[in-house]
Write a protein that holds these residues in place. Structure first.
Motif, short mmCIF file in Angstrom:
data_model
loop_
_atom_site.label_atom_id
_atom_site.label_comp_id
_atom_site.label_asym_id
_atom_site.label_seq_id
_atom_site.Cartn_x
_atom_site.Cartn_y
_atom_site.Cartn_z
N MET A 127 31.80 34.73 85.96
CA MET A 127 30.42 34.79 85.54
C MET A 127 30.36 34.52 84.04
O MET A 127 31.10 35.10 83.27
CB MET A 127 29.86 36.17 85.87
N LEU A 128 29.47 33.66 83.66
CA LEU A 128 29.30 33.33 82.25
C LEU A 128 28.28 34.25 81.59
O LEU A 128 27.26 34.58 82.20
CB LEU A 128 28.81 31.88 82.11
N TYR A 129 28.54 34.65 80.36
CA TYR A 129 27.61 35.52 79.65
C TYR A 129 26.27 34.84 79.47
O TYR A 129 25.23 35.49 79.40
CB TYR A 129 28.18 35.96 78.31
N ARG A 130 26.23 33.51 79.43
CA ARG A 130 24.96 32.79 79.25
C ARG A 130 24.03 32.99 80.44
O ARG A 130 22.83 32.78 80.31
CB ARG A 130 25.23 31.30 79.05
N ASN A 131 24.57 33.38 81.58
CA ASN A 131 23.74 33.65 82.75
C ASN A 131 23.16 35.05 82.72
O ASN A 131 22.30 35.37 83.53
CB ASN A 131 24.56 33.47 84.03
N ILE A 132 23.64 35.89 81.81
CA ILE A 132 23.22 37.29 81.75
C ILE A 132 22.45 37.60 80.47
O ILE A 132 21.45 38.30 80.50
CB ILE A 132 24.45 38.22 81.85
N ILE A 133 22.91 37.07 79.35
CA ILE A 133 22.32 37.38 78.05
C ILE A 133 21.35 36.28 77.65
O ILE A 133 21.68 35.11 77.68
CB ILE A 133 23.42 37.55 76.98
N THR A 134 20.14 36.69 77.27
CA THR A 134 19.13 35.74 76.82
C THR A 134 18.59 36.14 75.46
O THR A 134 18.66 37.31 75.08
CB THR A 134 17.95 35.66 77.82
N ILE A 135 18.05 35.17 74.76
CA ILE A 135 17.37 35.43 73.50
C ILE A 135 15.99 34.81 73.61
O ILE A 135 15.85 33.60 73.73
CB ILE A 135 18.14 34.84 72.30
N GLU A 136 14.98 35.69 73.62
CA GLU A 136 13.60 35.24 73.71
C GLU A 136 12.85 35.82 72.51
O GLU A 136 12.74 37.04 72.38
CB GLU A 136 12.98 35.70 75.02
N PRO A 137 12.32 34.95 71.64
CA PRO A 137 11.68 35.42 70.41
C PRO A 137 10.54 36.42 70.63
O PRO A 137 10.29 37.26 69.78
CB PRO A 137 11.15 34.14 69.78
N VAL A 138 9.87 36.36 71.78
CA VAL A 138 8.72 37.24 72.01
C VAL A 138 9.11 38.58 72.63
O VAL A 138 8.27 39.45 72.81
CB VAL A 138 7.66 36.55 72.90
N LYS A 139 10.37 38.77 72.99
CA LYS A 139 10.83 40.03 73.59
C LYS A 139 11.81 40.73 72.68
O LYS A 139 12.75 40.13 72.19
CB LYS A 139 11.51 39.77 74.94
N ARG A 140 11.58 42.02 72.47
CA ARG A 140 12.48 42.88 71.70
C ARG A 140 12.83 42.30 70.33
O ARG A 140 13.96 42.40 69.86
CB ARG A 140 13.76 43.17 72.48
N GLY A 141 11.89 41.63 69.72
CA GLY A 141 12.09 41.10 68.38
C GLY A 141 13.11 39.98 68.29
O GLY A 141 13.68 39.73 67.24
N GLY A 142 13.36 39.31 69.41
CA GLY A 142 14.30 38.20 69.42
C GLY A 142 15.76 38.61 69.51
O GLY A 142 16.65 37.78 69.43
#
Length: 50
Positions: A1-16
């Motif tokens: 499993m790749l971390y890219r499938n689990i960890i995201t960065i979204e500027p509008v959520k949780r301050g990015g």
């Protein structure tokens, strides 16, 4: 499993901050809980949708 499938960065959520996909938990939160000695089961219990 790749971390890219689990960890995201979204500027509008949780301050990015990097977060766990589809959860309102940041990577920072998880690392803090692990360093405090929490088990995986306890961490998963922190999120009502887990």
């Amino acid at each position: 499993m790749l971390y890219r499938n689990i960890i995201t960065i979204e500027p509008v959520k949780r301050g990015g901050k990097p977060g766990i996909r589809r959860m309102r938990i940041t990577v920072y939160d998880v690392l803090g809980w692990l360093s405090a000695g929490m088990s995986h089961a306890e961490i998963l219990g922190q999120e009502p949708h887990s």
